[in-house]
Design a protein around this motif. Structure first.
Motif, PDB file in Angstrom:
ATOM      1  N   ARG A   1      56.790  60.553  40.666  1.00  0.00           N
ATOM      2  CA  ARG A   1      57.026  60.607  39.219  1.00  0.00           C
ATOM      3  C   ARG A   1      58.452  61.037  38.897  1.00  0.00           C
ATOM      4  N   ASN A   2      58.981  61.990  39.651  1.00  0.00           N
ATOM      5  CA  ASN A   2      60.298  62.537  39.324  1.00  0.00           C
ATOM      6  C   ASN A   2      61.431  61.867  40.088  1.00  0.00           C
ATOM      7  N   ALA A   3      61.195  60.661  40.601  1.00  0.00           N
ATOM      8  CA  ALA A   3      62.233  59.953  41.351  1.00  0.00           C
ATOM      9  C   ALA A   3      63.531  59.760  40.562  1.00  0.00           C
ATOM     10  N   PRO A   4      63.484  59.517  39.222  1.00  0.00           N
ATOM     11  CA  PRO A   4      64.755  59.326  38.506  1.00  0.00           C
ATOM     12  C   PRO A   4      65.620  60.579  38.423  1.00  0.00           C
ATOM     13  N   ALA A   5      65.031  61.753  38.632  1.00  0.00           N
ATOM     14  CA  ALA A   5      65.788  63.001  38.498  1.00  0.00           C
ATOM     15  C   ALA A   5      66.556  63.303  39.777  1.00  0.00           C
ATOM     16  N   GLU A   6      67.786  63.753  39.615  1.00  0.00           N
ATOM     17  CA  GLU A   6      68.603  64.097  40.780  1.00  0.00           C
ATOM     18  C   GLU A   6      68.249  65.473  41.336  1.00  0.00           C
ATOM     19  N   HIS A   7      67.759  66.355  40.480  1.00  0.00           N
ATOM     20  CA  HIS A   7      67.447  67.713  40.891  1.00  0.00           C
ATOM     21  C   HIS A   7      66.168  68.169  40.209  1.00  0.00           C
ATOM     22  N   MET A   8      65.542  69.174  40.782  1.00  0.00           N
ATOM     23  CA  MET A   8      64.391  69.815  40.156  1.00  0.00           C
ATOM     24  C   MET A   8      64.703  71.299  40.008  1.00  0.00           C
ATOM     25  N   TYR A   9      64.114  71.890  38.990  1.00  0.00           N
ATOM     26  CA  TYR A   9      64.427  73.283  38.693  1.00  0.00           C
ATOM     27  C   TYR A   9      63.147  74.073  38.417  1.00  0.00           C
ATOM     28  N   GLY A  10      63.277  75.393  38.537  1.00  0.00           N
ATOM     29  CA  GLY A  10      62.151  76.258  38.249  1.00  0.00           C
ATOM     30  C   GLY A  10      61.194  76.440  39.406  1.00  0.00           C
ATOM     31  N   PHE A  11      61.517  75.905  40.580  1.00  0.00           N
ATOM     32  CA  PHE A  11      60.688  76.053  41.778  1.00  0.00           C
ATOM     33  C   PHE A  11      61.316  77.177  42.596  1.00  0.00           C
ATOM     34  N   LEU A  12      60.654  78.311  42.663  1.00  0.00           N
ATOM     35  CA  LEU A  12      61.186  79.484  43.330  1.00  0.00           C
ATOM     36  C   LEU A  12      61.633  79.155  44.751  1.00  0.00           C
ATOM     37  N   SER A  13      62.863  79.484  45.068  1.00  0.00           N
ATOM     38  CA  SER A  13      63.542  79.273  46.352  1.00  0.00           C
ATOM     39  C   SER A  13      64.003  77.834  46.547  1.00  0.00           C
ATOM     40  N   ARG A  14      63.656  76.930  45.616  1.00  0.00           N
ATOM     41  CA  ARG A  14      64.068  75.530  45.730  1.00  0.00           C
ATOM     42  C   ARG A  14      64.757  75.046  44.447  1.00  0.00           C
ATOM     43  N   ASP A  15      65.216  75.980  43.634  1.00  0.00           N
ATOM     44  CA  ASP A  15      65.840  75.638  42.357  1.00  0.00           C
ATOM     45  C   ASP A  15      67.087  74.787  42.569  1.00  0.00           C
ATOM     46  N   GLY A  16      67.127  73.609  41.946  1.00  0.00           N
ATOM     47  CA  GLY A  16      68.260  72.706  42.086  1.00  0.00           C
ATOM     48  C   GLY A  16      68.154  71.743  43.249  1.00  0.00           C
ATOM     49  N   MET A  17      67.082  71.792  43.992  1.00  0.00           N
ATOM     50  CA  MET A  17      66.897  70.908  45.149  1.00  0.00           C
ATOM     51  C   MET A  17      66.607  69.491  44.681  1.00  0.00           C
ATOM     52  N   ALA A  18      67.058  68.513  45.443  1.00  0.00           N
ATOM     53  CA  ALA A  18      66.723  67.122  45.142  1.00  0.00           C
ATOM     54  C   ALA A  18      65.241  66.899  45.412  1.00  0.00           C
ATOM     55  N   PRO A  19      64.509  66.245  44.496  1.00  0.00           N
ATOM     56  CA  PRO A  19      63.078  66.028  44.697  1.00  0.00           C
ATOM     57  C   PRO A  19      62.746  65.349  46.023  1.00  0.00           C
ATOM     58  N   GLY A  20      63.552  64.373  46.407  1.00  0.00           N
ATOM     59  CA  GLY A  20      63.294  63.669  47.653  1.00  0.00           C
ATOM     60  C   GLY A  20      63.410  64.564  48.865  1.00  0.00           C
ATOM     61  N   ASP A  21      64.310  65.546  48.812  1.00  0.00           N
ATOM     62  CA  ASP A  21      64.469  66.466  49.933  1.00  0.00           C
ATOM     63  C   ASP A  21      63.239  67.354  50.082  1.00  0.00           C
ATOM     64  N   LEU A  22      62.658  67.758  48.959  1.00  0.00           N
ATOM     65  CA  LEU A  22      61.438  68.562  49.012  1.00  0.00           C
ATOM     66  C   LEU A  22      60.309  67.779  49.665  1.00  0.00           C
ATOM     67  N   LEU A  23      60.153  66.526  49.274  1.00  0.00           N
ATOM     68  CA  LEU A  23      59.073  65.713  49.835  1.00  0.00           C
ATOM     69  C   LEU A  23      59.293  65.444  51.322  1.00  0.00           C
ATOM     70  N   LEU A  24      60.540  65.208  51.722  1.00  0.00           N
ATOM     71  CA  LEU A  24      60.838  64.980  53.132  1.00  0.00           C
ATOM     72  C   LEU A  24      60.497  66.211  53.970  1.00  0.00           C
ATOM     73  N   GLN A  25      60.873  67.376  53.462  1.00  0.00           N
ATOM     74  CA  GLN A  25      60.552  68.607  54.176  1.00  0.00           C
ATOM     75  C   GLN A  25      59.046  68.821  54.229  1.00  0.00           C
ATOM     76  N   GLY A  26      58.364  68.496  53.132  1.00  0.00           N
ATOM     77  CA  GLY A  26      56.913  68.641  53.102  1.00  0.00           C
ATOM     78  C   GLY A  26      56.220  67.747  54.111  1.00  0.00           C
ATOM     79  N   ARG A  27      56.681  66.523  54.250  1.00  0.00           N
ATOM     80  CA  ARG A  27      56.104  65.605  55.237  1.00  0.00           C
ATOM     81  C   ARG A  27      56.254  66.165  56.651  1.00  0.00           C
ATOM     82  N   ARG A  28      57.427  66.694  56.939  1.00  0.00           N
ATOM     83  CA  ARG A  28      57.660  67.257  58.267  1.00  0.00           C
ATOM     84  C   ARG A  28      56.716  68.425  58.542  1.00  0.00           C
ATOM     85  N   GLU A  29      56.487  69.247  57.534  1.00  0.00           N
ATOM     86  CA  GLU A  29      55.606  70.390  57.721  1.00  0.00           C
ATOM     87  C   GLU A  29      54.162  69.944  57.933  1.00  0.00           C
ATOM     88  N   VAL A  30      53.729  68.920  57.198  1.00  0.00           N
ATOM     89  CA  VAL A  30      52.380  68.394  57.376  1.00  0.00           C
ATOM     90  C   VAL A  30      52.207  67.833  58.784  1.00  0.00           C
TER      91      VAL A  30
END
Length: 343
Positions: A47-76
């Motif tokens: 859903r948030n693919a058009p956004a370059e950054h996401m905010y309000g996520f503790l310890s991940r404020d300003g992170m690119a949404p795609g980077d969060l998902l990539l890290q999440g996949r690796r952890e899974v």
């Protein structure tokens, strides 16, 4: 139960998760740590693919949404489970399990299903608006307000909640304009509130958004007037991505807020169909990234508890009658890794 590094005997996953967004990955992570076999199927339309950054996520404020998902996949995947590209086209019950149909491939089977495919945001049909979505056309002040603070912001009102949205965005700027567009005129009480907060109200429909040097420059009214703006707030209509659930007689319904549709579930995401849970923006189209991740984690705990209850019932039954055909079949699956024909 042994550590699940692959599917159970007979090729049945404990859980198939539909969607690899924050909710789906958070759930898969928790279930993997609970030693459950999980397959996550993702169509690649966050859903948030058009956004370059996401905010309000503790310890991940300003992170690119795609980077969060990539890290999440690796952890899974670290816990032995799989995130697979693909589209789920249907889910149906087959005896005690679910068959999950995949586009261009054979169906997979699971004991439980978690739906987290999210929503599609339908935007007002204003020329130039969609191309700016996620950049200087936004919807959530908590996600984007800080980045557009103190700039001239317009609220494109398309319904009765336009005044409420304008009062909300007023927290981030004193240079705020309510563009009535297709919304009804403010009531006397609302007009007083807008005046007290020094919010400019502009009548007339917006014929398009204009840019200058790659940035939003303003909103052009049907009258020809240009309202100078640097950002526009809209209220999209979120539509649940839930067509694949219709085979279970589980459909999207209007959200209680009156904005968009969702798949209803209880506090843990349990739906009206036994064995099926929902999480993320599919359950609550107003959830942000952090809220979606939390709902996925909550659903995972409930699903694991449900599976434990089923495992316990089966264990008690086998304990009482270890020589039953059903017990023998499960032993063959677990020990030999095969399913006996006809059992």
């Amino acid at each position: 139960m042994t550590r699940n590094m692959k599917v159970n005997g007979g090729g049945v996953y404990d859980v198939v998760v539909v969607g690899a967004g924050p909710a789906g990955l958070s759930a898969a992570l928790m279930l993997g740590r609970a030693r459950r076999s999980v397959l996550v199927v993702d169509e690649g339309l966050p859903r948030n693919a058009p956004a370059e950054h996401m905010y309000g996520f503790l310890s991940r404020d300003g992170m690119a949404p795609g980077d969060l998902l990539l890290q999440g996949r690796r952890e899974v995947e670290k816990y032995g489970n799989t995130v697979r590209a693909g589209r789920v086209t249907g889910v149906r019950r087959e005896g005690e399990v679910f068959a999950v149909d995949l586009d261009g491939g054979p169906a997979v089977r699971a004991r439980r299903v978690l739906a987290t495919a999210g929503v599609v945001d339908e935007l007002p049909e204003v020329p130039g608006l969609a191309s700016r979505w996620g950049r200087d056309v936004v919807h959530c002040p908590y996600c984007h307000g800080w980045e557009i603070r103190d700039q001239p912001i317009g609220v494109l009102a398309t319904g009765p909640l336009g005044v409420q949205q304008a009062l909300l965005f007023r927290q981030w700027t004193e240079r705020l304009t309510l563009l009535l567009h297709t919304a009804p005129r403010p009531t006397a009480e609302e007009a007083e509130q807008l005046a007290a907060r020094r919010i400019t109200v502009v009548d007339g429909e917006v014929s398009g958004l204009e840019t200058l040097d790659g940035r939003l420059s303003g909103a052009r009214l049907a009258s020809g007037e240009l309202v100078v703006l640097r950002a526009v707030a809209v209220a999209p209509h979120p539509v649940a991505r839930a067509d694949y659930l219709t085979g279970l007689v589980l459909e999207a319904v209007a959200h209680p807020s009156g904005l968009g549709t969702h798949v209803a579930g209880d506090a843990t995401g349990r739906t009206s169909v036994p064995g099926v849970w929902v999480a993320g923006s599919l359950a609550d189209p107003h959830a942000n990234v952090l809220g979606s991740a939390a709902s996925g984690s909550l659903a995972a705990g409930a699903i694991n508890g449900d599976l434990i209850a089923e495992d316990t019932r089966r264990a008690v039954r086998d304990h009482r009658d270890p020589f039953s055909p059903a017990s023998e079949a499960r032993v063959c699956e677990k020990v030999l890794g095969v399913r006996r024909h006809g059992l």
